[in-house]
Design an enzyme around this catalytic site. Structure first.
Site, PDB file in Angstrom:
ATOM      1  N   GLU A 246       0.884  -1.159   0.000  1.00  0.00           N
ATOM      2  CA  GLU A 246       0.000   0.000   0.000  1.00  0.00           C
ATOM      3  C   GLU A 246       0.923   1.210   0.000  1.00  0.00           C
ATOM      4  O   GLU A 246       1.661   1.439   0.954  1.00  0.00           O
ATOM      5  CB  GLU A 246      -0.869  -0.019   1.247  1.00  0.00           C
ATOM      6  N   CYS A 285      -2.972   7.663   4.754  1.00  0.00           N
ATOM      7  CA  CYS A 285      -2.954   7.208   3.361  1.00  0.00           C
ATOM      8  C   CYS A 285      -4.239   7.635   2.647  1.00  0.00           C
ATOM      9  O   CYS A 285      -4.284   7.667   1.426  1.00  0.00           O
ATOM     10  CB  CYS A 285      -2.780   5.702   3.298  1.00  0.00           C
TER      11      CYS A 285
HETATM   12  P1  NAP Z   1       9.328   4.101   3.767  1.00  0.00           P
HETATM   13  O1  NAP Z   1      10.504   4.987   3.664  1.00  0.00           O
HETATM   14  O2  NAP Z   1       8.832   3.502   2.529  1.00  0.00           O
HETATM   15  O3  NAP Z   1       9.689   2.936   4.811  1.00  0.00           O
HETATM   16  C1  NAP Z   1       8.761   1.904   5.107  1.00  0.00           C
HETATM   17  C2  NAP Z   1       9.523   0.643   5.479  1.00  0.00           C
HETATM   18  O4  NAP Z   1      10.158   0.112   4.330  1.00  0.00           O
HETATM   19  C3  NAP Z   1      10.605   0.857   6.501  1.00  0.00           C
HETATM   20  O5  NAP Z   1      10.629  -0.251   7.358  1.00  0.00           O
HETATM   21  C4  NAP Z   1      11.865   0.915   5.662  1.00  0.00           C
HETATM   22  O6  NAP Z   1      12.974   0.407   6.364  1.00  0.00           O
HETATM   23  C5  NAP Z   1      11.551  -0.026   4.528  1.00  0.00           C
HETATM   24  N1  NAP Z   1      12.217   0.333   3.282  1.00  0.00           N
HETATM   25  C6  NAP Z   1      11.991   1.454   2.557  1.00  0.00           C
HETATM   26  N2  NAP Z   1      12.742   1.425   1.444  1.00  0.00           N
HETATM   27  C7  NAP Z   1      13.440   0.275   1.465  1.00  0.00           C
HETATM   28  C8  NAP Z   1      14.384  -0.324   0.580  1.00  0.00           C
HETATM   29  N3  NAP Z   1      14.743   0.263  -0.561  1.00  0.00           N
HETATM   30  N4  NAP Z   1      14.907  -1.511   0.916  1.00  0.00           N
HETATM   31  C9  NAP Z   1      14.535  -2.112   2.078  1.00  0.00           C
HETATM   32  N5  NAP Z   1      13.669  -1.590   2.961  1.00  0.00           N
HETATM   33  C10 NAP Z   1      13.124  -0.418   2.648  1.00  0.00           C
HETATM   34  O7  NAP Z   1       8.099   4.835   4.461  1.00  0.00           O
HETATM   35  P2  NAP Z   1       8.015   5.795   5.741  1.00  0.00           P
HETATM   36  O8  NAP Z   1       9.311   5.883   6.444  1.00  0.00           O
HETATM   37  O9  NAP Z   1       6.881   5.346   6.554  1.00  0.00           O
HETATM   38  O10 NAP Z   1       7.585   7.196   5.173  1.00  0.00           O
HETATM   39  C11 NAP Z   1       8.122   7.766   4.048  1.00  0.00           C
HETATM   40  C12 NAP Z   1       7.023   8.134   3.079  1.00  0.00           C
HETATM   41  O11 NAP Z   1       6.127   7.026   2.891  1.00  0.00           O
HETATM   42  C13 NAP Z   1       6.099   9.224   3.530  1.00  0.00           C
HETATM   43  O12 NAP Z   1       6.622  10.489   3.311  1.00  0.00           O
HETATM   44  C14 NAP Z   1       4.869   8.935   2.703  1.00  0.00           C
HETATM   45  O13 NAP Z   1       4.978   9.500   1.439  1.00  0.00           O
HETATM   46  C15 NAP Z   1       4.829   7.467   2.553  1.00  0.00           C
HETATM   47  N6  NAP Z   1       3.856   6.779   3.410  1.00  0.00           N
HETATM   48  C16 NAP Z   1       2.716   6.333   2.840  1.00  0.00           C
HETATM   49  C17 NAP Z   1       1.819   5.650   3.608  1.00  0.00           C
HETATM   50  C18 NAP Z   1       0.550   5.127   3.018  1.00  0.00           C
HETATM   51  O14 NAP Z   1      -0.250   4.574   3.749  1.00  0.00           O
HETATM   52  N7  NAP Z   1       0.324   5.237   1.728  1.00  0.00           N
HETATM   53  C19 NAP Z   1       2.046   5.411   4.956  1.00  0.00           C
HETATM   54  C20 NAP Z   1       3.233   5.866   5.511  1.00  0.00           C
HETATM   55  C21 NAP Z   1       4.133   6.539   4.704  1.00  0.00           C
HETATM   56  P3  NAP Z   1      14.147   1.341   6.975  1.00  0.00           P
HETATM   57  O15 NAP Z   1      13.544   2.658   7.276  1.00  0.00           O
HETATM   58  O16 NAP Z   1      14.651   0.583   8.129  1.00  0.00           O
HETATM   59  O17 NAP Z   1      15.118   1.451   5.888  1.00  0.00           O
END
Ligand code: NAP
Length: 512
Positions: A246, A285
């Protein structure tokens, strides 16, 4: 004995992962977690036991409510009121999936009697869904309870009979460890398989988990970029596995001209939007990030008035705050967009931002305007005619929700038909934030809202993601699962020779 810090939480590297308390190193963390999960025995437990264990976990979480809310507030900056509501939501969700498991229709149990007169002849066929195996769950940052360690992905996977290895979100590590301990202790007290819930931390551990040969499916909530990287990894494995991500959702709202015909109606819709897109810092989201408003209705001025009441909110993590500043700043600087509102930003507190553009400019640069800006941000798109609105709606991408603000009795069937092609849930005269846990809920949509548009992460059918069908052909009675046995001893709804049979407490109800 495991060492604990001042809060009684075992530090990383010394956490208990199975029935025994095991000292771990980052090098073997994932391997051990997957192995313990795979051998936990959850896959062979009865549905009745799984339901009981889910209810025990829910009770355990609620019994530790105050401690958990305090930890979460410290790590996420969300208010105690919001977090308390989320604890209730999480417990409700665990109990809901216990009900889903007890009821049993999710199994899609189906029996066809043999019929040698058919061409080709039909043998006896008995089909149902069974658990996939170990599931990896990437916890979300924005719901530290309801979409995290014990969130909907974990609850639905455990309900399905799949052990779970959670990749903790780094935004709330202490909460993640503590709630895992509480869930395990509840499982243990209820005689459940403690090894069925595992927790790992770290980016490398996350990728190792997705690549692990014994992991059979992945649930993810987070960024489009992170989700896409892990989706590609899951698909690039020697044995690819389903990845249910998601990701980013823009959640368009259409305000019809008839909905804002009077100043009071304009003020009402503007107040609703202000409340929805700034709620908890807009970190949902389902936040409405794109709003189509009729030109000349006075909507912008009413929205500015309504935003005076918006509560300030520190965002979840420094990374999310930086992404918000980057995203909102880039849109504000565009020649084809106008800043309608920019709240006063104080140190690390994010303030709401609203920009407006025309329908024509939106269509011309839709890829930019459709990028999710996570946080208290929304884009108004002014339309002058139905044709302009239709052209703008034509460039929309997949979204979790789409909403229509309309006048009572107004015919919005064509608009709804247009929007249901891009969104998983249509909201009429309401706002998309707030996702009920229910049998009829759908929380999904096309790319980039999700990576698997046929599935949902909220609602009863979320369990379907962790199940796979099998058919038993001419099987001896002794090898059949009890749900497929003659006489339906467990009383599950089944399709028998094409007819749906729904046993009730006293009579069988047939729905042909
Ligand atoms: P994120 O950066 O995508 O991280 C989510 C999870 O995925 C973390 O556990 C992260 O681990 C892991 N991860 C991310 N990229 C990875 C990769 N290339 N390889 C391996 N693991 C990876 O999301 P976030 O920190 O929650 O927030 C960042 C952005 O996500 C927000 O600004 C927003 O745009 C979006 N978001 C969307 C929703 C939704 O429901 N649509 C919800 C929350 C956030 P590590 O951090 O340990 O690397």
């Amino acid at each position: 004995m495991t060492n604990t810090d001042a809060s009684g939480i075992a530090p990383r590297g010394e956490r208990a992962l199975g029935d025994d308390r095991v000292g771990l190193t980052a090098a073997n963390e994932v391997e051990l977690a997957v192995t313990l999960a795979a051998s936990s025995g959850l896959d062979v437990a009865t549905r009745a036991d799984r339901g009981r264990w889910l209810r025990a976990i829910a009770d355990g979480v609620e019994a530790h409510r105050d401690e958990l809310v305090a930890l979460a507030a410290e790590e996420t900056h969300l208010s105690a009121a919001r977090l308390n509501g989320e604890v209730t939501r999480t417990a409700t969700q665990l109990r809901f999936f216990a009900d889903v498991v007890d009821e049993g229709s999710y199994l899609e149990a189906t029996i066809d009697s043999p019929d040698p007169s058919l061409v080709p002849p039909r043998p006896e066929l008995r089909r149902m869904l069974r658990p996939l195996g170990v599931v990896a769950v990437f916890a979300a940052s924005n719901f530290p309870f309801a979409f995290s360690v014990l969130g909907g992905d974990t609850a639905s996977a455990l309900a399905a009979g799949c052990p779970v290895v959670v990749k903790a979100h780094p935004g709330h590590p202490r909460l993640s460890r503590r709630i895992t301990e509480i869930a395990r202790s509840a499982l243990s007290s209820a005689g459940g398989p403690v090894g069925a819930l595992q927790l790992v931390e770290g980016m490398e551990q996350g990728t190792e988990l997705v690549a692990h040969p014994r992991v059979t499916a992945v649930g993810f909530t987070g960024s489009t970029r992170g989700g896409r990287a892990l989706f590609d990894l899951a698909n690039g494995r020697p044995a690819p596995i389903p990845f249910y991500g998601e990701l980013g959702s823009i959640n368009p709202v259409v305000v019809t001209r008839a909905a804002v015909a009077t100043p009071a109606e304009v003020a009402g819709v503007a107040a609703g939007l202000a409340g929805s897109f700034t709620r908890d810092g807009g970190q949902y989201c389902t936040k409405p990030g794109l709003v189509f408003v009729p030109e000349g209705a006075g909507f912008e001025a009413a929205l500015v008035d309504a935003l005076g009441a918006a509560a300030p909110q520190r965002l979840l993590t420094d990374g999310i705050a930086a992404a918000f500043d980057r995203g909102s700043g880039a849109l504000a600087e565009r020649d084809d967009a106008e800043v309608v509102f920019a709240g006063e930003r104080a140190a690390d507190i994010a303030a709401p931002v609203v920009v407006a553009t025309t329908a024509g400019a939106f269509v011309a640069a839709h890829e930019t305007f459709l990028e999710e800006c996570f946080g208290p941000h929304t884009v108004l798109v002014r339309y002058g005619s139905d044709e302009q609105l239709a052209a703008a709606l034509d460039v929309l991408e997949g979204s979790l929700t789409a909403s229509i603000q309309h006048a009572p009795g107004e015919d919005v069937a064509a608009l709804a038909d247009r929007l249901v092609r891009v969104a998983g849930r249509l909201v009429f005269n309401g706002w998309p934030t707030g996702v009920a846990i229910a049998w009829g809920q759908h929380h999904g949509g096309g790319w980039p809202a999700t990576t698997a548009s046929v599935h949902t992460s909220v609602g009863a059918t979320a369990i379907r993601r962790w199940l796979t069908p099998a058919t038993w052909q001419d099987a001896p009675a002794a090898v059949l699962p009890p749900e497929l046995a003659d006489g339906n001893p467990l009383g599950v709804p089944r399709r028998e020779d094409g007819a749906l049979v729904v046993p009730s407490s006293s009579v069988e109800r047939r729905v042909e």
